[in-house]
Design an enzyme around this catalytic site. Structure first.
Site, PDB file in Angstrom:
ATOM      1  N   PRO A 126       0.833  -1.210   0.000  1.00 52.59           N
ATOM      2  CG  PRO A 126      -0.843  -1.595   1.569  1.00 52.59           C
ATOM      3  CD  PRO A 126       0.474  -2.128   1.097  1.00 52.59           C
ATOM      4  CB  CYS A 127       0.733   4.239  -2.150  1.00 48.61           C
ATOM      5  SG  CYS A 127      -0.982   4.778  -2.000  1.00 48.61           S
TER       6      CYS A 127
END
Length: 401
Positions: free
Chosen positions: A75-76
């Site tokens: 996840p960013c």
């Protein structure tokens, strides 16, 4: 090396879009993980029982099997912590967990996927996230190439751009997959339009189970229906009375600017006054691919999610079509929200398959990694008799296999 012997480990797999593309290309997915239980149940139903429902930071890396390829993308939201590796930053740990697995397994190739925002993101010390990642992978022995690809260029009916960091221990540059579909280029396969993507699906029903209303009109529909006579999740989407009234005014290919002031909410009026936001309250253009599908495609105010000729939001099945999941791919979810999360977060399988098929040439070609490494050394030391002997021997081994 045979296709079915190329072993793959998937990280942050979600419902399995990236993994499915590699499976379709003949790879052997032997282990995967994700933290969302519903996504893992979907994965088990469609891909295999080898997925582990657990936070990657809590998994003993020694239990992850060896593999030729590692795929996935964390996840960013953790990228702000990449500048300094803070053990107390759980978000940063997700990025470094991917790195740690790669370092532990030492695959021949890894594929790291993420949003385009990673290219402009800055770490806590002001350095660029993408540069830090590249160096971190190089420090553990990988040659790195970075590409930004548009899913529409690979037959996905969606203009979805994503960054791919591709690392290898073969000592060579790995190119991007060859583009197969184009935007208005004569004598080339054209981008798949929204109409081509979903026009054969019956209108939504209460239970979502439907048959097809016509024979396939294009290659894409035939591909999606390859193993299906009917499908699921074509469920009537809910919209509030206000949203239903708003939707009526948006023309195909249009957006919030089509909505009359007397019908507009305060938020829409604010959008009108400030401009931008092309896809907000967007209705599909039947002649073009969709824009990027997000995890809120049940809402009109986030993305282009209104059906091109019916006054409603697109369905879960239509979302799956825009992501290039085949019609025999079914979702498991205990909540309505997680249906949309699983679909919106996925890597389009057709884009994944393009990568998987492309990487075969690097995983199966000769000379092997050892010969390539020796050849590079020979360029620096062309008269070294030891290197000449090693190069001849390495290639002789290849010829005898």
């Amino acid at each position: 090396m045979k296709k079915n012997k190329i072993k793959v480990v998937g990280l942050f797999s979600g419902c399995g879009g990236l993994d499915l593309g590699f499976k379709q290309a003949g790879y052997d997915i032997i282990w995967a993980n994700d933290i969302l239980k519903d996504a893992c149940e979907t994965y088990k139903l469609n891909i295999g029982n080898h997925i582990i429902n657990e936070d990657i930071t809590k998994i003993n890396l020694e239990t992850i099997p060896s593999a030729d390829v590692i795929i996935g993308g964390p996840p960013c939201q953790g990228f702000s912590g990449i500048g300094k590796r803070d053990p107390n930053d759980d978000r940063s740990a997700l990025v470094y967990s991917y790195l740690d697995v790669v370092n532990r397994i030492q695959p021949k190739i890894f594929l790291f996927e993420n949003v385009t925002g990673i290219k402009s993101s800055k770490a806590s010390d002001g350095s660029k996230v993408i540069d830090n990642l590249k160096k971190a992978f190089e420090d553990i022995g990988y040659h790195i190439n970075i590409y930004t690809l548009n899913a529409a260029d690979y037959g996905v009916p969606q203009k979805r751009k994503r960054v791919f960091i591709i690392g290898n221990k073969l000592g060579t540059d790995i190119t991007a997959p060859t583009q197969t579909h184009f935007d208005n280029v004569p004598d080339k396969k054209q981008w798949v339009s929204s109409f081509e993507a979903i026009s054969d699906l019956e209108s939504p029903t209460e239970n979502g189970n439907i048959k097809y209303k016509q024979e396939p009109i294009c290659d894409y529909q035939s591909l999606m229906r390859k193993n299906s006579n009917e499908t699921t999740l074509q469920i009537i989407p809910y919209s509030s009375p206000t949203d239903k009234e708003i939707i009526k005014h948006v023309k195909p290919g249009g957006n919030y600017m089509d909505i009359p002031d007397e019908v507009s909410t305060k938020r829409i009026m604010y959008f009108k006054s400030t401009g931008g936001r092309t896809t907000t309250y967007g209705r599909l253009d039947p002649e073009k691919p969709n824009y990027t599908l997000n995890t809120h495609f049940n809402r009109p105010n986030i993305g282009c999610n209104i059906h091109y000729n019916e006054d409603r939001m697109i369905t879960i099945r239509e979302g799956l079509r825009f992501q290039s999941f085949p019609d025999d791919f079914h979702l498991i979810s205990k909540t309505k929200r997680n249906y949309y999360v699983q679909v919106g977060n996925a890597v389009p399988p057709l884009l994944s398959k393009a990568w998987a098929e492309h990487l075969l040439q690097y995983l199966t070609e000769k000379p092997d990694a050892k010969a390539i490494h020796i050849a590079k050394s020979l360029k620096r030391q062309p008269h070294n008799p030891k290197l000449v002997k090693e190069y001849v021997f390495a290639n002789a081994e290849n010829q005898s296999e």
